[in-house]
Design a protein around this motif. Structure first.
Motif, PDB file in Angstrom:
ATOM      1  N   TRP A   1      -9.261   5.086 -13.426  1.00  0.00           N
ATOM      2  CA  TRP A   1      -9.991   5.447 -12.207  1.00  0.00           C
ATOM      3  C   TRP A   1     -10.961   6.583 -12.506  1.00  0.00           C
ATOM      4  O   TRP A   1     -10.580   7.584 -13.135  1.00  0.00           O
ATOM      5  CB  TRP A   1      -9.040   5.954 -11.121  1.00  0.00           C
TER       6      TRP A   1
ATOM      7  N   HIS B   1     -12.559   9.631 -10.609  1.00  0.00           N
ATOM      8  CA  HIS B   1     -12.238  10.385  -9.395  1.00  0.00           C
ATOM      9  C   HIS B   1     -13.538  10.880  -8.779  1.00  0.00           C
ATOM     10  O   HIS B   1     -14.360  11.463  -9.484  1.00  0.00           O
ATOM     11  CB  HIS B   1     -11.367  11.590  -9.735  1.00  0.00           C
TER      12      HIS B   1
ATOM     13  N   HIS C   1       3.976   8.112 -10.654  1.00  0.00           N
ATOM     14  CA  HIS C   1       3.063   8.695  -9.660  1.00  0.00           C
ATOM     15  C   HIS C   1       2.642  10.085 -10.094  1.00  0.00           C
ATOM     16  O   HIS C   1       3.293  11.075  -9.766  1.00  0.00           O
ATOM     17  CB  HIS C   1       3.724   8.731  -8.274  1.00  0.00           C
TER      18      HIS C   1
ATOM     19  N   GLU D   1     -11.380  10.173  -4.035  1.00  0.00           N
ATOM     20  CA  GLU D   1     -11.396   8.713  -4.052  1.00  0.00           C
ATOM     21  C   GLU D   1     -11.241   8.242  -5.495  1.00  0.00           C
ATOM     22  O   GLU D   1     -11.951   8.711  -6.383  1.00  0.00           O
ATOM     23  CB  GLU D   1     -12.718   8.188  -3.479  1.00  0.00           C
ATOM     24  N   LEU D   2     -10.279   7.328  -5.711  1.00  0.00           N
ATOM     25  CA  LEU D   2     -10.088   6.765  -7.054  1.00  0.00           C
ATOM     26  C   LEU D   2     -10.835   5.442  -7.134  1.00  0.00           C
ATOM     27  O   LEU D   2     -10.535   4.504  -6.400  1.00  0.00           O
ATOM     28  CB  LEU D   2      -8.600   6.536  -7.333  1.00  0.00           C
TER      29      LEU D   2
ATOM     30  N   LEU E   1       0.862  -1.174   0.000  1.00  0.00           N
ATOM     31  CA  LEU E   1       0.000   0.000   0.000  1.00  0.00           C
ATOM     32  C   LEU E   1       0.897   1.221   0.000  1.00  0.00           C
ATOM     33  O   LEU E   1       1.777   1.364   0.842  1.00  0.00           O
ATOM     34  CB  LEU E   1      -0.908  -0.006   1.229  1.00  0.00           C
TER      35      LEU E   1
ATOM     36  N   MET F   1      -3.064  11.089  -8.675  1.00  0.00           N
ATOM     37  CA  MET F   1      -3.314   9.860  -7.930  1.00  0.00           C
ATOM     38  C   MET F   1      -3.276  10.099  -6.425  1.00  0.00           C
ATOM     39  O   MET F   1      -3.550   9.175  -5.657  1.00  0.00           O
ATOM     40  CB  MET F   1      -2.253   8.807  -8.285  1.00  0.00           C
ATOM     41  N   HIS F   2      -2.890  11.313  -6.018  1.00  0.00           N
ATOM     42  CA  HIS F   2      -2.633  11.545  -4.602  1.00  0.00           C
ATOM     43  C   HIS F   2      -3.303  12.802  -4.094  1.00  0.00           C
ATOM     44  O   HIS F   2      -2.840  13.406  -3.123  1.00  0.00           O
ATOM     45  CB  HIS F   2      -1.115  11.641  -4.368  1.00  0.00           C
TER      46      HIS F   2
ATOM     47  N   PHE G   1      -1.836  -0.833  -7.442  1.00  0.00           N
ATOM     48  CA  PHE G   1      -1.994   0.518  -6.937  1.00  0.00           C
ATOM     49  C   PHE G   1      -3.444   0.958  -7.061  1.00  0.00           C
ATOM     50  O   PHE G   1      -3.994   0.955  -8.163  1.00  0.00           O
ATOM     51  CB  PHE G   1      -1.058   1.472  -7.703  1.00  0.00           C
ATOM     52  N   LYS G   2      -4.036   1.287  -5.953  1.00  0.00           N
ATOM     53  CA  LYS G   2      -5.401   1.853  -5.925  1.00  0.00           C
ATOM     54  C   LYS G   2      -6.385   1.016  -6.733  1.00  0.00           C
ATOM     55  O   LYS G   2      -7.190   1.547  -7.514  1.00  0.00           O
ATOM     56  CB  LYS G   2      -5.392   3.284  -6.484  1.00  0.00           C
TER      57      LYS G   2
ATOM     58  N   GLU H   1       0.388   4.143   0.759  1.00  0.00           N
ATOM     59  CA  GLU H   1       0.283   4.950   1.978  1.00  0.00           C
ATOM     60  C   GLU H   1       1.274   4.470   3.036  1.00  0.00           C
ATOM     61  O   GLU H   1       1.859   5.257   3.769  1.00  0.00           O
ATOM     62  CB  GLU H   1      -1.139   4.892   2.529  1.00  0.00           C
TER      63      GLU H   1
END
Lengths: 457, 457, 457
Positions: free
Chosen positions: C298, C300, C170, C180-181, B5, C174-175, C151-152, B7
């Motif tokens: 994703w 968003h 990255h 929320e993705l 993860l 994405m951050h 990832f996610k 995070e």
């Protein structure tokens, strides 16, 4: 001796006599004849077909949505705009290729879904709304389109070079009084030719439609006919002559180069005299691609043709016909138990292999038709002339009283030469009237045939 | 470190160590081996198969309608005429190519639906009813046909050159007393060889059928065996020897060139002595074309084979068998959760790529089988001789008391060499009896094996 | 004059003017451009894609069973072992080729169903249980495998040469805080490029999504924008500027070489000021093979993006998205009546034919993107630098008060140059902040844009 219970033979099972079996010797299959069967752009037969008007869909298929169609291996979209004009455009938009089957029909054309390019029925780019008003694209771009004529519920297109576009072929059978033309379209999963040439093969009716199982039409069809085939101009024709008790039924069918054909009324029983009763169906066999085709045509309905009440116009349409065995929509077991034209034609394979055939005297019409097609590719057959805007056709049923010196001979069977002679008399009468205007011609032929029908009275 | 993860790592995700991964280096796939896998006409393996009798359908598939079949990439139609004779004809009628699957079965042959051409079971043209009675076609035309033998519910054909037709192979296992042969046919969506070679791969049973999930047969199959493979004449064979407590279970299976195979009874648990119990299934893996095949065969049922009541003859037939995982008719999730032979074989792809394999010592049978096939193509393996009209086969289960100097050693595991030695003793006994007539042979082998079973008593 | 009732014209039907119709002249179709559209191993575009991390499935697709996937024309199996590690292996087992989709997931890898060969997630052969413990195969064999990062909710693989594996990209989007993705995957039955290039084609939104039928997003999308496209490093971008009453809505979208793209929030109506609201969807268009592809990405979700309540995260997943027209799972008539991106893209054909297109000024983004791809194949575009581990992206919606010297001018339409000028001001503000750390950057851009929004107050 292939089916022996081993127990009965004390475990020594007799082997078949292998030398009799030709499976191994004949297992290699030759290739199809591309010159007659292939119809994509630049193929000989395909180019010949493109020089003639071809049906591409039924009018009833054109509603408020575009219709994707594939004809002669070309992907197209047909539509009727809100003024009623029918367009037939290349499927992919000239802009970025989205299919016009997803376009919006407008007052005078169709707009591509993607960026709204607006085409008239003839392919002119009327508007490219994301481009500047003075964009050179508006002059440069033409969507591929074909000229269309709509007639009696069928949409016809001309897909050949513009300079060679022929007149639309108004056969007399399209304009008979008291006849209703009901359009239909039946898809076949095979090459066009094996569907089309069935029209010049009258013997199959004796077997497929009669003797092999259920009577699909009337009992009279099961009587073996005397047949004469002949070519004349752009036509290949046959006359079948059958003695039905005290009558002789002469059936006259024809095809016209390259893929038109007509058959006389379906329900004839030969039991009562009849003089020049006309067509049961007029049809074109139109390639979708080399291994699929449509029959587009009209069933003809009139009080006289349907006197027996065997036809049913409500069963005529998209992949349905009121004649048994014409579509691929029955279950397999029924196809096996009561086989129709559709299976006999489609089961020859994706493209029938002529070089594997063994043709006999009964296949003379098929041989003649293929030769006629080959000649037509190389030097177009001249279409017949027209009278009052109509081209005479000959397809008909005729039922005459059998000729006989004495009424007591009525039980005697006519010989094949006698039957052929009667057929030829009918042919002579009918062909001689080509030069007359339509109403005169009908009356003249009927009078002459009626005269033929009475020699022994 | 592929599953972190982000995070948890403050947004610095560790990358995998790319050098360990060989996907890119190994992505190019070689081609299949056509010499063993392709079987159309004129292919080496296809011609070898055509020199042997091959099943083409089950008798129960022949009812009052013709049956289209495709065998060795040839399109055929099988039928049983009203006298009981079975015919196997080329699919397309010699006349104009309509499929005989739509023909009418007659008293002594089949009539094409289209024009009624009438063929006997051996392809002779009996009648062409639209042709004159003296038509030369009646002498000239032969429909492609193959000799057929029907035996115990399977229809076999010989599709090779007539002059080389061999006798029908009467294996002893087809004539065992008290054994009922129940025919079955299972289609596979892959090349024939990856189905057939599974027969010489006894190790897969330990994993696929036992350790990977549910026990598909009995627990004993999950015990790792000692294996000996060997070739003899037209056969490739193996013996697996497993210690099951105080007993040793020896299983003897075989294949015969080119595509026949037998496996011993399925439900063996190795818990009680058993001497020369015979076959569970006899089968041929028959190519439909290069990427599809049938298994045609018989499940053997007898009171002894089915003493545990695990088999079920009512579940044996067209695309069904009473053994788990043999057909493609389960749902995908069940195939994933409890995988059977069908998936293991078919999922190798349309044609398995031998050049991509990494074969080990456990694959010795597969290697031997492929070499045996390659040799057989180039110089036919001589079929074994027969006694009283039967060819001896060896397939069997044998369960012996384990040899031991003292009863107290019974818990000690036998070594691989000890197991192999027991297997070889069984093999010696069985092969030595080939020259005896069937009833004598059975008695002799059982007596000899029983003797082997008692060294420590 | 294609639609005339014959009766009205006394049987003389006017023929269309054939010379206007270009169907015959344009019927021959050129071939596709393989350099940009083909992506199998060793193709130029395929190799370029393999140098980048590519999504191959969603995490939610990996349960207790393996998942067969096909990516870039390679057959693979993805799985999550019982420790959570994700593996992506060549589909066919290195032993004898059975598909690992039928394997058993273990604590630390997967076992082939057939003989139990046990592979770790990286392709190491951990065990070959039918082979001797000292088998050299254990050292020699590696199953083809690719490095994976999860990832996610998306699983990414690197399928290029190990030595060239890049860092995982990255992107800042994405951050983002409070976003929320939600992962999704949509399959398309066509080549990847015609799906991907839709991202650089803002004009289609005016037509396909707005003016052609139902409003698929908001009314504001139907307003014709002023558009500026530009390239920068590995990106191709556009800004659309639309006057919506007293406001100007600037939308900034981007794609990154080779197949990543982002679009700003979907539900913008341009009615209220908004400064740097970010992404609606981030996505990769990943080839399955040359005629099929996935969009993996994703959606968003944030309180701000979904203030109107038009999105629905519960409708986002495998072949579903909460945006109209993105999947192929509607009925055909609905596709015709309310056409979406899916049909506009897929209906271009299996592989769109660039040489048949007629591109105008509105297609500048597509032209730029294709040139950018071609350049990227020959000399990789340098990826943008990162700040605090994040690569800045620019995708956003901005809504400014329209500039005006006097409030009374508010009804006057801004000219295209005025709209372009506003778009460029937004672009300048956003690009200038690339060097700032993420939270600073967001604040700085918002402040600057807010300043731009007030010239006439």
């Amino acid at each position: 001796m292939t089916y022996l219970l081993l127990e009965q033979l004390n475990m020594i099972q007799a082997l078949p006599d292998a030398q009799r079996f030709m499976g191994h010797a004949k297992r290699t299959k030759p290739a199809e004849d591309p010159s007659l069967t292939h119809t994509q752009a630049d193929s000989p037969m395909g180019e010949a077909m493109r020089l003639h008007w071809q049906p591409v869909c039924m009018s009833s298929q054109l509603n408020d949505l575009p219709l994707p169609v594939r004809i002669l291996s070309e992907d197209l979209v047909a539509f009727r705009d809100k003024t009623g004009l029918v367009g037939l455009l290349h499927k992919h938009c000239s802009h970025r290729g989205a299919s016009l089957e997803f376009g919006r029909i407008t007052d005078k054309g169709i707009r591509c879904c993607y960026h709204g390019w607006h085409y008239a029925h003839d392919g002119r780019l009327l508007d490219a709304p994301a481009e500047p008003a003075n964009s050179p694209l508006l002059q440069q771009v033409k969507q591929g389109a074909y000229p269309v004529i709509e007639f009696k519920g069928l949409v016809f297109a001309y897909m050949g070079p513009p300079a060679q576009m022929p007149p639309f072929p108004h056969y007399d059978s399209m304009h008979l009084p008291d006849v209703e033309l009901v359009p239909y379209a039946i898809s076949h999963d095979c090459n066009w030719l094996q569907v089309h040439e069935n029209l010049m093969d009258p013997l199959h009716a004796v077997f497929l439609h009669s003797r092999m199982g259920e009577i699909q039409l009337t009992e009279a069809w099961g009587e073996m006919p005397a047949v004469e085939w002949f070519e004349k101009g752009d036509r290949v024709c046959y006359l079948t002559s059958r003695q039905i008790g005290a009558h002789v039924w002469v059936r006259f069918n024809e095809v016209a180069f390259p893929n038109f054909g007509q058959v006389a009324g379906f329900w004839e029983d030969g039991l009562t005299a009849k003089f020049f009763e006309r067509v049961g169906a007029s049809r074109w066999t139109v390639p979708i691609d080399n291994t699929h085709c449509w029959i587009f045509g009209w069933r003809h309905f009139s009080p006289s043709l349907e006197a027996k009440g065997m036809g049913n116009a409500s069963q005529v349409g998209l992949n349905q016909l009121d004649i048994y065995g014409q579509t691929g929509e029955r279950v397999y077991e029924e196809m096996q138990r009561n086989t129709g034209d559709w299976e006999a034609e489609v089961s020859q394979g994706p493209i029938a292999i002529h070089a594997s055939e063994n043709k006999g005297s009964s296949d003379r019409g098929v041989v003649m038709l293929r030769r006629h097609l080959a000649q037509g590719i190389n030097s177009t057959h001249l279409p017949a002339g027209s009278i009052d805007g109509q081209t005479p056709t000959w397809t008909c049923n005729v039922v005459l009283h059998r000729p006989s010196p004495m009424a007591s001979d009525v039980e005697m069977k006519l010989s094949v030469p006698e039957l052929l002679s009667i057929g030829r008399s009918v042919k002579t009468v009918i062909l001689a009237a080509d030069c007359l205007s339509p109403p005169l011609r009908q009356a003249e032929i009927m009078a002459q045939l009626q005269a033929l029908s009475k020699p022994y009275e």
